[in-house]
Design an enzyme around this catalytic site. Structure first.
Site, PDB file in Angstrom:
ATOM      1  N   SER A 105       0.838  -1.199   0.000  1.00 31.78           N
ATOM      2  CA  SER A 105       0.000   0.000   0.000  1.00 31.78           C
ATOM      3  C   SER A 105       0.874   1.250   0.000  1.00 31.78           C
ATOM      4  O   SER A 105       2.058   1.207   0.356  1.00 31.78           O
ATOM      5  CB  SER A 105      -0.914   0.020   1.221  1.00 31.78           C
ATOM      6  OG  SER A 105      -0.168   0.272   2.403  1.00 31.78           O
ATOM      7  N   LYS A 138       0.434  -0.917  15.373  1.00 34.33           N
ATOM      8  CA  LYS A 138      -0.929  -1.244  15.826  1.00 34.33           C
ATOM      9  C   LYS A 138      -1.473  -2.495  15.122  1.00 34.33           C
ATOM     10  O   LYS A 138      -2.446  -3.084  15.587  1.00 34.33           O
ATOM     11  CB  LYS A 138      -1.877  -0.065  15.612  1.00 34.33           C
ATOM     12  CG  LYS A 138      -2.216   0.236  14.166  1.00 34.33           C
ATOM     13  CD  LYS A 138      -3.271   1.326  14.085  1.00 34.33           C
ATOM     14  CE  LYS A 138      -3.671   1.608  12.647  1.00 34.33           C
ATOM     15  NZ  LYS A 138      -4.759   2.601  12.550  1.00 34.33           N
ATOM     16  N   ASP A 139      -0.873  -2.899  14.010  1.00 34.79           N
ATOM     17  CA  ASP A 139      -1.308  -4.105  13.295  1.00 34.79           C
ATOM     18  C   ASP A 139      -0.718  -5.380  13.877  1.00 34.79           C
ATOM     19  O   ASP A 139      -1.094  -6.479  13.467  1.00 34.79           O
ATOM     20  CB  ASP A 139      -0.911  -4.024  11.815  1.00 34.79           C
ATOM     21  CG  ASP A 139      -1.691  -2.969  11.046  1.00 34.79           C
ATOM     22  OD1 ASP A 139      -2.795  -2.616  11.483  1.00 34.79           O
ATOM     23  OD2 ASP A 139      -1.176  -2.511  10.011  1.00 34.79           O
ATOM     24  N   SER A 160     -12.794   0.083  12.004  1.00 30.76           N
ATOM     25  CA  SER A 160     -12.344  -0.288  13.344  1.00 30.76           C
ATOM     26  C   SER A 160     -13.514  -0.410  14.320  1.00 30.76           C
ATOM     27  O   SER A 160     -14.298   0.521  14.489  1.00 30.76           O
ATOM     28  CB  SER A 160     -11.359   0.780  13.847  1.00 30.76           C
ATOM     29  OG  SER A 160     -11.236   0.755  15.249  1.00 30.76           O
ATOM     30  N   ARG A 176     -13.094  -0.451  17.467  1.00 30.39           N
ATOM     31  CA  ARG A 176     -12.745   0.498  18.531  1.00 30.39           C
ATOM     32  C   ARG A 176     -13.295   1.889  18.222  1.00 30.39           C
ATOM     33  O   ARG A 176     -13.908   2.537  19.090  1.00 30.39           O
ATOM     34  CB  ARG A 176     -11.210   0.552  18.679  1.00 30.39           C
ATOM     35  CG  ARG A 176     -10.697   1.632  19.623  1.00 30.39           C
ATOM     36  CD  ARG A 176      -9.178   1.735  19.538  1.00 30.39           C
ATOM     37  NE  ARG A 176      -8.730   2.019  18.181  1.00 30.39           N
ATOM     38  CZ  ARG A 176      -8.721   3.228  17.629  1.00 30.39           C
ATOM     39  NH1 ARG A 176      -9.129   4.287  18.313  1.00 30.39           N
ATOM     40  NH2 ARG A 176      -8.287   3.398  16.388  1.00 30.39           N
ATOM     41  N   ARG A 177     -13.095   2.343  16.997  1.00 28.79           N
ATOM     42  CA  ARG A 177     -13.606   3.660  16.613  1.00 28.79           C
ATOM     43  C   ARG A 177     -15.132   3.667  16.584  1.00 28.79           C
ATOM     44  O   ARG A 177     -15.772   4.608  17.068  1.00 28.79           O
ATOM     45  CB  ARG A 177     -13.044   4.061  15.249  1.00 28.79           C
ATOM     46  CG  ARG A 177     -11.550   4.349  15.261  1.00 28.79           C
ATOM     47  CD  ARG A 177     -10.986   4.453  13.856  1.00 28.79           C
ATOM     48  NE  ARG A 177      -9.560   4.755  13.868  1.00 28.79           N
ATOM     49  CZ  ARG A 177      -8.729   4.499  12.866  1.00 28.79           C
ATOM     50  NH1 ARG A 177      -9.187   3.904  11.762  1.00 28.79           N
ATOM     51  NH2 ARG A 177      -7.452   4.809  12.957  1.00 28.79           N
ATOM     52  N   ARG A 202     -13.510  -0.322   4.416  1.00 33.17           N
ATOM     53  CA  ARG A 202     -12.212  -0.953   4.251  1.00 33.17           C
ATOM     54  C   ARG A 202     -11.478  -0.308   3.080  1.00 33.17           C
ATOM     55  O   ARG A 202     -12.028   0.471   2.324  1.00 33.17           O
ATOM     56  CB  ARG A 202     -12.386  -2.453   3.963  1.00 33.17           C
ATOM     57  CG  ARG A 202     -12.809  -3.323   5.143  1.00 33.17           C
ATOM     58  CD  ARG A 202     -11.709  -3.519   6.176  1.00 33.17           C
ATOM     59  NE  ARG A 202     -10.434  -3.886   5.585  1.00 33.17           N
ATOM     60  CZ  ARG A 202     -10.083  -5.113   5.220  1.00 33.17           C
ATOM     61  NH1 ARG A 202     -10.925  -6.110   5.385  1.00 33.17           N
ATOM     62  NH2 ARG A 202      -8.897  -5.368   4.724  1.00 33.17           N
ATOM     63  N   GLY A 203     -10.214  -0.675   2.924  1.00 34.74           N
ATOM     64  CA  GLY A 203      -9.413  -0.168   1.819  1.00 34.74           C
ATOM     65  C   GLY A 203      -8.260   0.679   2.302  1.00 34.74           C
ATOM     66  O   GLY A 203      -8.172   1.057   3.467  1.00 34.74           O
ATOM     67  N   VAL A 211      -5.794   4.100   2.462  1.00 32.70           N
ATOM     68  CA  VAL A 211      -6.179   5.473   2.809  1.00 32.70           C
ATOM     69  C   VAL A 211      -6.744   6.211   1.598  1.00 32.70           C
ATOM     70  O   VAL A 211      -7.777   6.891   1.693  1.00 32.70           O
ATOM     71  CB  VAL A 211      -4.972   6.244   3.388  1.00 32.70           C
ATOM     72  CG1 VAL A 211      -5.342   7.694   3.657  1.00 32.70           C
ATOM     73  CG2 VAL A 211      -4.486   5.583   4.683  1.00 32.70           C
ATOM     74  N   ARG A 268     -10.288   5.081   0.826  1.00 36.62           N
ATOM     75  CA  ARG A 268     -11.256   5.611   1.794  1.00 36.62           C
ATOM     76  C   ARG A 268     -11.561   7.081   1.516  1.00 36.62           C
ATOM     77  O   ARG A 268     -12.715   7.509   1.588  1.00 36.62           O
ATOM     78  CB  ARG A 268     -10.735   5.420   3.218  1.00 36.62           C
ATOM     79  CG  ARG A 268     -10.502   3.958   3.575  1.00 36.62           C
ATOM     80  CD  ARG A 268     -10.076   3.799   5.012  1.00 36.62           C
ATOM     81  NE  ARG A 268      -9.460   2.501   5.240  1.00 36.62           N
ATOM     82  CZ  ARG A 268      -9.249   1.961   6.426  1.00 36.62           C
ATOM     83  NH1 ARG A 268      -9.612   2.607   7.511  1.00 36.62           N
ATOM     84  NH2 ARG A 268      -8.682   0.793   6.545  1.00 36.62           N
ATOM     85  N   CYS A 326      -8.282  -7.294  17.506  1.00 31.47           N
ATOM     86  CA  CYS A 326      -9.118  -6.420  16.684  1.00 31.47           C
ATOM     87  C   CYS A 326     -10.603  -6.740  16.841  1.00 31.47           C
ATOM     88  O   CYS A 326     -11.451  -6.006  16.360  1.00 31.47           O
ATOM     89  CB  CYS A 326      -8.727  -6.557  15.204  1.00 31.47           C
ATOM     90  SG  CYS A 326      -7.267  -5.604  14.751  1.00 31.47           S
TER      91      CYS A 326
END
Length: 294
Positions: A9, A77-78, A120, A122-123, A140-141, A143, A146, A233
């Site tokens: 990416s 974070k991944d 997410s 979490r978000r 998804r996808g 940046v 999105r 996740c």
């Protein structure tokens, strides 16, 4: 010649090239090897439904263990808390802004029924907990994908990591930075992880020179909390640590997937492992165990 493994990416390549440039400053030549991960292949299903953390690292770590690459650059974070045997996080460079950001409308501008995109849990849970009647939808996808969907009018706003936008030069798209008290970031958000074989070899020694101690202390506390809560996740957990001299302050959040229950707590200490563990255990004792899946 050090071979760097990375996803393909735009953001992953920026991160890998950034580390390559840092290694060049140390006099080391590098070559980039792009590796497609499971997470890259599955783009139409929420991450929580296909396994969560590890989806973006498994194939890269296999290449490390096989010796076809010498060093991997990940978004921290991944990464699962537990690494495969034989691998180590040799460096965590100084991290970018760890906050989440809204692109599109700000929180004050959003109205009940407005569509907000995020991949997410979490978000999504923290947005639902605001009880504003927002329509939270899976996005998804990469940046750029999105942002394109936002620009096409599919959403009124989307939530992204501020770090990714800043690294790709899209900081001017940020409408609002979200305070960690409102939107607690993911553990390790904004930080890069340089993973190598734990063999004392050239790659491990070189990478170690890029380590940033305050960042390592902060993310160690965050990941220690994640370990104590046995988070993935598939569970909305946030962790945000700040280092001030010898003191580390850790803010944490655990929420029900639908945002109906949310627990926040914070603690300070000097030992990052103990701090994360102690705060996690305290949260388990004060209700997090009822929220988290058994």
């Amino acid at each position: 010649m050090i071979v760097i493994g990375s996803r393909g990416s735009a953001l992953a390549l920026w991160q890998a090239r950034h580390i390559a440039a840092r290694l060049a400053e140390l006099g080391e030549e590098t070559r980039l090897e792009i590796i497609k991960t499971t997470g890259d292949k599955i783009t139409d299903v929420p991450l929580a439904k296909v396994g969560g953390k590890g989806l973006f690292t498994k194939e890269i770590e296999e290449a490390l263990l096989a010796g076809s690459i010498d060093l991997a650059v990940h978004s921290l974070k991944d990464m699962p808390v537990a690494l495969p045997e034989g691998l180590v996080l040799s460096a965590i460079p100084e991290r970018e802004d760890p906050r989440d950001a809204l692109v599109g409308l700000s929180l004050d501008e959003l109205r009940s029924g407005d569509r907000v995109g995020t991949s997410s849990l979490r978000r999504a849970a923290q947005l639902q907990a605001l009880d504003r009647g927002l329509a939270i939808e899976t996005l998804r996808g990469n940046v750029d994908t999105r942002l394109r969907k936002l620009d096409e009018g599919q959403y009124r706003s989307i939530v992204l990591a501020a770090a990714g936008l800043r690294r790709l030069g899209w900081q001017d798209r940020i409408r609002e930075f979200l305070d960690p008290e409102v939107m607690c970031p993911a553990a390790g958000q904004g930080a890069l992880a340089i993973e190598t074989r734990n063999d004392g070899g050239a790659a491990q020694k070189l990478a170690a020179q890029l380590d940033h101690l305050p960042t390592r202390l902060a993310v160690t506390a965050e990941r220690s909390l994640l370990a104590a809560l046995q988070g993935s996740c598939q569970v909305p957990i946030g962790a945000h640590a700040q280092v001030d001299g010898s003191s580390i302050h850790l803010l944490a959040m655990v929420a029900a997937v639908d945002g109906s229950r949310i627990l926040r707590d914070e603690m300070s200490g000097s030992d990052p492992e103990a701090l994360g563990r102690d705060l996690g255990n305290r949260m388990l004792g004060s209700g997090a165990s009822d929220i988290l899946p058994s």
